[in-house]
Design an enzyme around this catalytic site. Structure first.
Site, PDB file in Angstrom:
ATOM      1  N   HIS A 179      -0.535  11.004  -2.530  1.00  0.00           N
ATOM      2  CA  HIS A 179      -1.823  10.644  -1.943  1.00  0.00           C
ATOM      3  C   HIS A 179      -2.711  11.851  -1.646  1.00  0.00           C
ATOM      4  O   HIS A 179      -3.869  11.910  -2.065  1.00  0.00           O
ATOM      5  CB  HIS A 179      -1.617   9.838  -0.651  1.00  0.00           C
ATOM      6  CG  HIS A 179      -2.913   9.468   0.003  1.00  0.00           C
ATOM      7  ND1 HIS A 179      -3.538  10.276   0.938  1.00  0.00           N
ATOM      8  CD2 HIS A 179      -3.725   8.394  -0.166  1.00  0.00           C
ATOM      9  CE1 HIS A 179      -4.665   9.704   1.311  1.00  0.00           C
ATOM     10  NE2 HIS A 179      -4.804   8.561   0.658  1.00  0.00           N
TER      11      HIS A 179
ATOM     12  N   HIS B  76       0.829  -1.204   0.000  1.00  0.00           N
ATOM     13  CA  HIS B  76       0.000   0.000   0.000  1.00  0.00           C
ATOM     14  C   HIS B  76       0.871   1.264   0.000  1.00  0.00           C
ATOM     15  O   HIS B  76       1.599   1.488   0.958  1.00  0.00           O
ATOM     16  CB  HIS B  76      -0.894  -0.030   1.250  1.00  0.00           C
ATOM     17  CG  HIS B  76      -1.826   1.124   1.362  1.00  0.00           C
ATOM     18  ND1 HIS B  76      -1.752   2.033   2.397  1.00  0.00           N
ATOM     19  CD2 HIS B  76      -2.853   1.512   0.579  1.00  0.00           C
ATOM     20  CE1 HIS B  76      -2.701   2.923   2.249  1.00  0.00           C
ATOM     21  NE2 HIS B  76      -3.398   2.640   1.153  1.00  0.00           N
TER      22      HIS B  76
END
Ligand code: G3P
Ligand code: MG
Length: 238
Positions: free
Chosen positions: A50, A8
């Site tokens: 992100h 991730h």
């Protein structure tokens, strides 16, 4: 092979998330694939970050969409995590496709509503790269599907009422539903099974949650620490 292990944001427990260092660490740790978050710069170039803003993970300030690529590339996306990573740049999606495309599966999570076309154009230049495109944004996923009937897609959801996301995944011909880990239980897994969809939760770390996901029968998962996930999922007895 057992459960598919996605790193991730790369191996983000031991290297700064969404950097080449984190992706190389994932490769070293034996991840099956890497997940990365994609947004566009002001001049429309797909890059890996992100948050909407640069503040948390770089030494830049403000919204990414206000930055030109040439200025963005001068930023340091590593020091916030550890001085050892000083000078790590915000990666280009193009670099990731070229460095890792033939070595790991790539889960490109599109955060930016305008990213469909530029990302598709880029992905097509790397036919050897094995990609799946994922998003919370169903409009964006529909655009991707319209452009490419065979593209592997995944639908993300963090909604307690996950059935609409499941229905959307079916309509889109997605390969999986990727739910927040807290939503996963026997009902969700059974509903996905009935519709031929894989279940791939995020973010799963720690022995207890990893074993619980395996017990529920998920097909893969996203972990910040793929080495630890491998130890638990591959070498332990259930
Ligand atoms: O793709 C799974 C996961 O990355 C979705 O949430 O906020 O970590 O991008 P987030
Ligand atoms: Mg993500």
């Amino acid at each position: 092979m057992g459960l598919f292990i996605w790193a991730h944001r790369g191996a983000s427990a031991r290297a700064p998330e969404n950097t080449l260092a984190a992706f190389f660490a994932a490769l070293e740790d034996g991840a099956d694939g890497i997940e990365l978050d994609i947004q566009l710069t002001r001049d429309g170039v797909p890059v890996v970050l992100h948050d909407v803003t640069l503040d948390r993970t770089t030494d830049g300030r403000g919204r990414l969409c206000r930055w030109l690529l040439r200025d963005l590339r001068r930023l340091d996306a590593g020091s916030w995590f550890d001085n050892r990573f000083a000078g790590e740049p915000v990666p280009l999606l193009e670099e990731v496709l070229s460095l890792f495309g033939g070595r790991l599966r790539l889960n490109l999570e599109l955060k930016d509503g305008a990213a469909a076309r530029p990302v598709l154009d880029l992905v097509r230049r790397f036919p050897r790269a094995e990609v799946v495109l994922s998003s919370f944004n169903r409009r964006l996923l529909r655009q991707l599907r319209q452009h490419d009937a065979g593209l592997p897609l995944a639908v993300l959801t963090d909604q307690r009422f996950w059935r609409p996301a499941l229905a959307a995944a079916r309509r889109l011909g997605a390969e999986s539903l990727n739910p927040r880990v807290s939503l996963v239980g026997p009902a969700l897994v059974a509903a996905c099974r009935r519709r031929g969809l894989a279940v791939v939760p995020w973010t799963v770390d720690g022995d207890g949650p990893l074993r619980r996901m395996r017990r529920f029968g998920v097909d893969g998962l996203f972990s910040n620490d793929p080495a630890a996930a491998r130890r638990v999922l591959r070498y332990d007895q259930p």
